[in-house]
Design an enzyme around this catalytic site. Structure first.
Site, PDB file in Angstrom:
ATOM      1  N   ASN A 283     -35.241 -13.372 -18.520  1.00 25.36           N
ATOM      2  CA  ASN A 283     -36.374 -14.072 -17.924  1.00 25.36           C
ATOM      3  C   ASN A 283     -36.470 -15.419 -18.616  1.00 25.36           C
ATOM      4  OD1 ASN A 283     -38.855 -14.900 -16.860  1.00 25.36           O
ATOM      5  ND2 ASN A 283     -39.982 -13.886 -18.508  1.00 25.36           N
TER       6      ASN A 283
ATOM      7  N   CYS B 174     -39.295 -13.578 -14.083  1.00 26.70           N
ATOM      8  CA  CYS B 174     -38.635 -12.312 -13.866  1.00 26.70           C
ATOM      9  C   CYS B 174     -39.295 -11.307 -14.801  1.00 26.70           C
ATOM     10  CB  CYS B 174     -37.167 -12.435 -14.198  1.00 26.70           C
ATOM     11  SG  CYS B 174     -36.392 -13.804 -13.338  1.00 26.70           S
TER      12      CYS B 174
END
Ligand code: AGP
Length: 614
Positions: A101, A2
């Site tokens: 992330n 991400c």
């Protein structure tokens, strides 16, 4: 993979800055997107599944405003790409918003524990972090303390940006095994997964280390080191300041610069990237240090994933020929195969464009624990690989945004050729003067690849438009040609979604040839070390295959005139130049095939640029 970003500014709406950052981060994942704004007493979240261009219209991201905001672009790991699983995630009362992330490994046990006490709205591991912080806040801890206690409960990897209601000008952050940097500007500070995401805000960046967390405000930054059980100590401001670097990449360099896609831009950037790699490394003392390690290795491993593994295979080829220390090439995720035979005296050459690939880092950490020394080869200064390595060689290819590695592959090869030559001099297998002369000769790579792109592009374009019926193809190579064939097949698969299988040409008659029938496309990568490949071309042609041989112009190859055998000639210049001459055709074939099929070559489905999970 991400991408996360957070921006806080004095008296200024930062939402446009966050959205711009998200556009630049989208290559890290494009399953969903979301933004949270700290409105003082509360947090406003808007998010949804899909690409940023669609979600910003659908949920009205541009209608948000505020001076402190975080944003996220997702590559799903826990839970499918839905609106509910999109980040930011909030706690029960909407007082904490988290973008993340990474992957929390103890997700299942944490979820079981927290689900009894909290209203869980998503299937993500990230939401659990918001609830853990919430528990600390409820116990009366201040947000920093609550964050530290929450982090102490997490196993796995994370880069986090967090908003807490009631703290309108602060963004909390934390890093463990996922990339995170701070960007420090005038009256504006930011945190993000990578540098291109911040270039429209500031060029002054600080790379965070694993185990660091803290907060930014518009004018201040505080970094802490996490200790056992949620204890922590402040990282002295002077140390944070000493890590401050000014990035030289321009905003234009990190944007498409007039090309329709990053991938084609980056293919065309290869001559410049090779020049930069060469100029940066020829007199770099780290190259000599790395060569010393390689030359002294009892066993030499070269490890990488995907394209970086292919560059490692090319290194194995040259190192075995010139240095007398043949490396054992290793796909990063298979590192355990040799784990038990690794010991002090061994050396690992770890190749990773991003320097953040999970499998490569795990291999490095495991071999290091057993006493091996590590030479890192990476494009990203301050990346985890850079910091794990005893010596780092930077390839200096500039930012690569397209998910498909193109310019970083050829720059990795240049760096690794220089390493092989320097190691050959260090082992005494090559006279140092001769090795240096060969290394200087690599300056020609830039013009070789420019000519190769020119020669290859019309043919690649023509094939992509004419051959619409292809369902499957082979790319065969021998010797140096085999890793080039592998890289070509990887490009065709990942960008054009077309099955392409690379095989050692000699081995192809031991099975794969059974698939060959009239019109089956077979490409052969001819390198000057392996003229025998002509025989393999004939074997395939005799069974009706449509054969195309890609060969250096100065290589003589005995091929008959036949309607189903075509030859594409690319520049020659000897075995060191051949990767630069032969690679672009396959990059361009994959690119034009993808474009002709209506696929986005910069964002291939199911893939992410940097794979930071197991
Ligand atoms: C290459 O086109 C792919 N995107 C992928 O195979 C990539 O090379 C691999 O994930 C390794 O990445 P790294 O070089 O950043 O470690």
């Amino acid at each position: 993979m991400c991408g996360i970003i957070g921006v806080t500014a004095r008296d200024r709406d930062v939402v446009p800055l966050v959205l711009e950052g998200l556009v630049r981060l989208e290559y890290r994942g494009y399953d969903s997107v979301g933004v949270a704004v700290n409105a003082g007493g509360s947090i406003i979240v808007r998010k949804g599944a899909g690409k940023i261009a669609d979600v910003r219209v659908r949920v009205g991201l541009d209608r948000l405003s505020g001076s402190t905001a975080i944003g996220h672009t997702r590559w799903a790991t826990h839970g499918p790409p839905t609106d509910g699983n999109a980040h930011p995630h909030i706690d029960c009362d909407g007082m904490v918003a988290v973008v993340h992330n990474g992957v929390i490994r103890n997700y299942a046990s944490l979820r079981e524990e927290l689900s009894g006490r909290h209203r869980l709205r998503s299937e993500t591991d990230t939401e659990l972090i918001a609830h853990l912080i919430e528990e600390g806040l409820r116990r009366g801890l201040d947000p920093l303390e609550a964050l530290a206690r929450a982090l102490a409960r997490l196993e796995g990897s994370y880069a986090l940006a967090i908003l807490v209601a009631g703290e309108p000008d602060r963004i909390y952050f934390a890093r463990m095994r996922s990339p995170l940097i701070l960007g420090l500007g005038e009256g504006v500070n930011a945190v993000a997964s990578d540098i291109p995401a911040l270039l429209h805000i500031t060029r002054r960046v600080v790379t965070l280390d694993d185990g660091e967390f803290g907060w930014i405000s518009p004018d201040d930054v505080a970094v802490y080191k996490l200790g056992p059980g949620g204890s922590y100590t402040r990282v002295p401001q002077a140390e944070v300041a000493s890590r401050l670097k000014t990035v030289e990449w321009s905003v234009e360099k990190a944007s498409k610069g007039g090309y329709p896609h990053f991938m084609i831009k980056e293919i065309y950037e290869q001559p410049q990237a090779l020049t930069d790699t060469y100029n940066g490394l020829l007199d770099d003392p780290n190259l000599g240090r790395a060569a010393g390690l390689v030359a002294s290795a009892e066993r030499l491993y070269v490890v990488g994933a995907g394209t970086s593994y292919h560059a490692g295979l090319v290194f194995s080829y040259y190192a075995a020929r010139v240095s007398g220390v043949p490396p054992i090439p290793l796909i990063a995720s298979e590192f355990k195969v040799y784990e038990n035979s690794v010991g002090a005296g061994d050396v690992v050459v770890a190749v990773s464009q991003s320097g953040e690939t999970y499998d490569t880092l795990e291999a490095v950490r495991s071999y290091k624990e057993r006493g091996a020394r590590v030479v890192g080869v990476t494009n990203v200064v301050g990346s985890a690989l850079d910091r794990e390595s005893h010596v780092t060689i930077y390839i200096r290819a500039g930012p690569e945004i397209g998910v498909a590695a193109t310019k970083t592959f050829t720059s990795q090869i240049m760096a690794l050729q220089l390493l092989a030559l320097a190691a050959a001099a260090a082992t005494g297998r090559m006279d140092p003067g001769e090795a240096r002369a060969e290394a200087r000769g690599l300056s020609r790579a830039s013009s070789v690849i420019a000519d190769a792109i020119r020669d290859s592009e019309p043919v690649a374009k023509l094939l992509a438009t004419r051959e619409r019926g292809w369902r499957s193809l082979y790319i065969l190579g021998r010797g140096l040609g085999y890793p080039i064939a592998r890289e070509g097949a990887l490009k065709v698969k990942e960008i054009a979604y077309l099955h392409a299988e690379a095989y050692p040409a000699g081995e192809s008659k031991h099975g794969p040839i059974a698939l060959v029938e009239d019109g089956f496309p077979v490409f052969l990568v001819a390198t000057s070390d392996s003229p025998e490949i002509a025989g393999n071309a004939l074997e395939m042609a005799a069974r009706g295959a449509r054969v195309m041989v890609v060969k250096p112009r100065d290589m003589s190859l005995e091929l008959p005139q036949a309607p189903n055998i075509a030859v594409l000639e690319v520049p020659g210049g000897g075995i060191l130049m051949e990767p630069y001459a032969l690679t672009p055709f396959f990059q361009l074939l994959a690119y034009y095939k993808a474009v002709q099929s209506g696929y986005d070559p910069d964002k291939p489905r199911n893939l992410a640029k940097t794979v930071t999970v197991e």
